[in-house]
Design an enzyme around this catalytic site. Sequence first.
Site, PDB file in Angstrom:
ATOM      1  N   HIS A 375       0.855  -1.164   0.239  1.00 47.25           N
ATOM      2  CA  HIS A 375      -0.119  -0.040  -0.005  1.00 47.25           C
ATOM      3  C   HIS A 375       0.768   1.274   0.093  1.00 47.25           C
ATOM      4  CE1 HIS A 375      -3.984  -2.045   0.941  1.00 47.25           C
ATOM      5  NE2 HIS A 375      -3.422  -2.769   1.416  1.00 47.25           N
ATOM      6  N   LYS A 566      -7.706  14.230   4.780  1.00 37.32           N
ATOM      7  CA  LYS A 566      -7.108  12.881   4.483  1.00 37.32           C
ATOM      8  C   LYS A 566      -5.844  13.134   5.668  1.00 37.32           C
ATOM      9  CE  LYS A 566      -5.995  13.778   0.152  1.00 37.32           C
ATOM     10  NZ  LYS A 566      -6.087  12.771  -0.897  1.00 37.32           N
ATOM     11  N   ARG A 567      -4.991  11.914   5.845  1.00 36.71           N
ATOM     12  CA  ARG A 567      -4.232  12.159   6.958  1.00 36.71           C
ATOM     13  C   ARG A 567      -3.118  13.401   6.486  1.00 36.71           C
ATOM     14  NH1 ARG A 567      -3.462   8.376  10.952  1.00 36.71           N
ATOM     15  NH2 ARG A 567      -1.871   9.630  11.597  1.00 36.71           N
ATOM     16  N   LYS A 572       1.408  14.519   0.586  1.00 45.09           N
ATOM     17  CA  LYS A 572      -0.076  14.616   0.332  1.00 45.09           C
ATOM     18  C   LYS A 572      -0.213  16.215  -0.056  1.00 45.09           C
ATOM     19  CE  LYS A 572      -2.015  10.973   2.902  1.00 45.09           C
ATOM     20  NZ  LYS A 572      -2.648  10.097   1.985  1.00 45.09           N
ATOM     21  N   THR A 674      -8.485   6.655  -1.988  1.00 44.77           N
ATOM     22  CA  THR A 674      -9.654   6.305  -1.963  1.00 44.77           C
ATOM     23  C   THR A 674     -10.671   7.268  -1.482  1.00 44.77           C
ATOM     24  OG1 THR A 674      -9.418   5.268   0.226  1.00 44.77           O
ATOM     25  CG2 THR A 674      -9.135   3.866  -1.672  1.00 44.77           C
ATOM     26  N   LYS A 678     -14.370   8.398  -3.422  1.00 41.94           N
ATOM     27  CA  LYS A 678     -15.951   8.791  -2.731  1.00 41.94           C
ATOM     28  C   LYS A 678     -16.303  10.023  -3.318  1.00 41.94           C
ATOM     29  CE  LYS A 678     -13.942   6.432   0.865  1.00 41.94           C
ATOM     30  NZ  LYS A 678     -12.966   6.521   2.169  1.00 41.94           N
TER      31      LYS A 678
HETATM   32  C1  26V Z   1       2.305   1.963   8.768  1.00 44.50           C
HETATM   33  C2  26V Z   1       2.611   2.176   9.968  1.00 44.50           C
HETATM   34  C3  26V Z   1       3.754   1.846  10.289  1.00 44.50           C
HETATM   35  C4  26V Z   1       3.950   2.212  11.881  1.00 44.50           C
HETATM   36  C5  26V Z   1       2.801   1.742  12.983  1.00 44.50           C
HETATM   37  C6  26V Z   1       1.440   2.129  12.114  1.00 44.50           C
HETATM   38  C7  26V Z   1       1.405   2.064  10.863  1.00 44.50           C
HETATM   39  C8  26V Z   1       0.158   2.281  10.035  1.00 44.50           C
HETATM   40  C9  26V Z   1      -0.103   2.174   8.804  1.00 44.50           C
HETATM   41  C10 26V Z   1       0.863   2.119   7.912  1.00 44.50           C
HETATM   42  C11 26V Z   1       0.806   2.095   6.461  1.00 44.50           C
HETATM   43  C12 26V Z   1      -0.194   2.874   5.833  1.00 44.50           C
HETATM   44  C13 26V Z   1      -0.389   2.572   4.514  1.00 44.50           C
HETATM   45  C14 26V Z   1      -1.504   3.316   4.013  1.00 44.50           C
HETATM   46  O1  26V Z   1      -2.316   3.483   4.476  1.00 44.50           O
HETATM   47  N1  26V Z   1      -1.521   3.165   2.548  1.00 44.50           N
HETATM   48  C15 26V Z   1      -2.479   3.836   2.111  1.00 44.50           C
HETATM   49  O2  26V Z   1      -3.462   2.722   1.417  1.00 44.50           O
HETATM   50  C16 26V Z   1      -4.614   3.256   0.768  1.00 44.50           C
HETATM   51  C17 26V Z   1      -5.372   1.971   0.364  1.00 44.50           C
HETATM   52  O3  26V Z   1      -4.695   1.009  -0.381  1.00 44.50           O
HETATM   53  C18 26V Z   1      -4.134   3.940  -0.374  1.00 44.50           C
HETATM   54  O4  26V Z   1      -5.371   4.265  -0.990  1.00 44.50           O
HETATM   55  C19 26V Z   1      -3.343   4.934   0.068  1.00 44.50           C
HETATM   56  O5  26V Z   1      -2.872   5.775  -1.216  1.00 44.50           O
HETATM   57  C20 26V Z   1      -2.317   4.692   0.793  1.00 44.50           C
HETATM   58  O6  26V Z   1      -1.334   5.783   1.145  1.00 44.50           O
END
Ligand code: 26V
Length: 833
Positions: A375, A566-567, A572, A674, A678
Amino acid sequence: MKGENKKLRPATALPANQDLPMTADAILRDFSHYFGRMLGRRTVSAEAPFLYQAVVYAARDRLMERWGKTRDSIEAKKNRHVSYLSLEFLMGRLLRNALLNLGIEEETTEALNRIGLDLEDVYEREKDTGLGNGGLGRLAACFLDSCATLALPVMGYGIRYQYGMFHQRIENGQQVEYPDSWLREGFPWEIERIEYTQTVRFGGRSNTYTDIDGTTRYQWVDTHDVLAIPFDIPIPGYKNDIVNTLRLWSASATDGFDLEEFNAGSYADAVASKNAAENITMVLYPNAETENGQELRLRQQYFLASASLQDTIRYWVSQHGADFSEFAAMNCFQLNDTHPAVAVAELMRLLMDEYGLTWDAAWDITRSTMAYTNHTLLPEALELWPVSMFRRLLPRILDIIYEINTRFIAEISLRWPGDNSRIQRMSLVQEGSDPMLRMAYLAIVGSYSVNGVAALHSKLLREGLFSDFAEFWPEKFNNKTNGVTQRRWLAACNRELAKLISDKIGDDWTTDLSQLERLSDFADDARFQKQWRKVKLNNKTRLAANIEAITGLQVSTDTMFDVQVKRIHEYKRQLLNLLHAVHLYDRIRRGDGSDVEPRTIIIGGKAAPGYSMAKNIIKCINNVARVINSDPVMAGKLQLVFYPDYNVSAMELICPAADLSEQISTAGKEASGTGNMKFMMNGALTIGTLDGANVEIREAVGAENFFLFGLTVEQIEEMRGRYEPQAIIDADDDFKRVMNLLDSGHFNRFEPGLMDSITQAIREPADLWMTAADFREFVDAQVAAAAAYADTMRWTRMSILNTAASGQFSTDRTMRDYNDDIWHLEPVVLTKE
Ligand code: 26V
């Protein structure tokens, strides 16, 4: 526990319940039963405690019988099924979705009306289930909805965090985090299933012994054990009587936990030390994409992987005994990013150490059951774990990973003899003073499928991050473009638009989103256009009321709602959006704003608590907002709102009200997005870069209905090393004025230096996100968007065409793609009793 479950009598199912009636009468009767008798309340009022719980119980009863039948049907057919392993499921609220999918929203409304209650008020009382950070977690939730609707036997496995995503409050313009105690008033959707409790081990050491056949076997001994207790949440399909399961694990100390470490006298201390075990599922890590390496996080990952695999194997053995020859044909584990990737080694361990399979037999099974979804392309988000931490926490698992690596390197050497640099690049272990395990490589080596989440992203994975692996195993790599469920993201959140659409083209779109194409026939129909605008206006009015309630700001609904939610992350580029806001402010202030189309710029999102740059960006947005919103010259022309505590429920209010959707990441950085889907589905137009799924959105709707700007991936890469933001600023009068305003202290009169970090970032030649490079094109694209908005008929046409072209962005399509190429499941057929 194994085998000690001696049955005194053959198990018999309860006599089949009569199907509960789906009428207002019956729902009201059940509501009264729960509210009055189970929850012990007498007075019904909108504020009454447990009102919401009682409505849930009435709905849950109706899910329960369908849930049992779905399980029976899957068991009877012994179908192949998928376990979707994810550290995050960002479910949001569940009640509206459950009633919609059961088809009893009207009946429930009617039931509550009879006792003077409004179902909408009841919905509002449900807390969000916020067990995720953002895109990845919400995607998992949309997947579950679509799988149930398509009758695919897919079970979600996750963690029941006691505290989900933090709540964000804005204090003096700054983000302050507050804990999300979402379980405090009880969570009426879950069923605790103590009968499926698993034991997960940590620590200790790995031992060898010789078994009776003379084979060397491994044992993991002297471990600290933690119980994993499953809580099940029903996942209803849309009007198809299917109910799938989301199983969330909660950690609990064993009764013997650490007792041996205490002397007889400190019984109380020993019991108190149970906390250490129970901490594992205490809190969701809120730092998407940064800050890896926390030991507790690794414990969470292994806890999920081990409990879920043991659960699947327990079920397998109950059905087939310890014969695993058909296991791979019947099971698949989809890994949602590398977070659960330790499952690769854990499955090896369980099959070898617990069930006596040979390495080769276990490896065959592992490699044909695991599938991995990536992702993110950001290198800093790729998970690395210190080998030393693994040795301490999961010694037996480390042995197995080393063995996987040894055999893998032998495979590479066979294909590329003597290519040591390739071996170093591809090794699961990154050598150095503190050697690290590369979890993405473990996931790739252990899986039969590796996919990205949008066409561009999958291409970049193959050509960049994972190119060595794609060269070795081209057949493993594939793309599955993300989607969103139209049941939540159109039918439920935008009921007025849903009704308008259904009145025009029927309601088949709720399960076949490609039907929306038929709306394009009406894109120029003046009457339809007027209705379309009316719905948008009503949604804007709703959002405006909400914004006023939470921020005190009154926003004008006859402005363009320009939204970025978004975050908060540098890639971004909320900063680029802020530069544009300052630019518009500057123009209006200079008296050059006669042709500036009135706008309300809305920005929302959470910053990871340890990500100081992201927090600064929030503070700066709030400072600029205060100046803009309090300047009478801006009245009716420009407003800037920071929307606090952005979450799933907020998006349900926001996306129906948006005119313009900001998807402005640096090309090559946003895997898919995503939110972009929406917004599109709800008739917003996109201003965006060629990044993630934006590329596919633009292709679907046509270039003329999309505001494109910015460098491409190739141009970004080409420019690195010779990027001179200051020269770009100097050559552009608008940009210069914006930077001067930011430098002058205009937005931070009493907070000197506040803007420095962001102005420096923009002027930094090494700026990874190249914000300055896209400024001019962004401003120009905004002018084009404003001009289109000023032409009401043209804009409405473009809006309708965006909704009409959003059909392929349904997770129903995404799940069909996963099923056709990766899972190969048969839909569940409900058996008649
Ligand atoms: C990484 C970590 C690392 C440390 C602890 C917690 C944590 C939680 C999440 C992540 C990775 C998050 C990656 C993510 O959310 N990617 C997003 O995924 C979406 C669904 O596929 C995509 O639409 C977004 O573009 C992408 O940024």
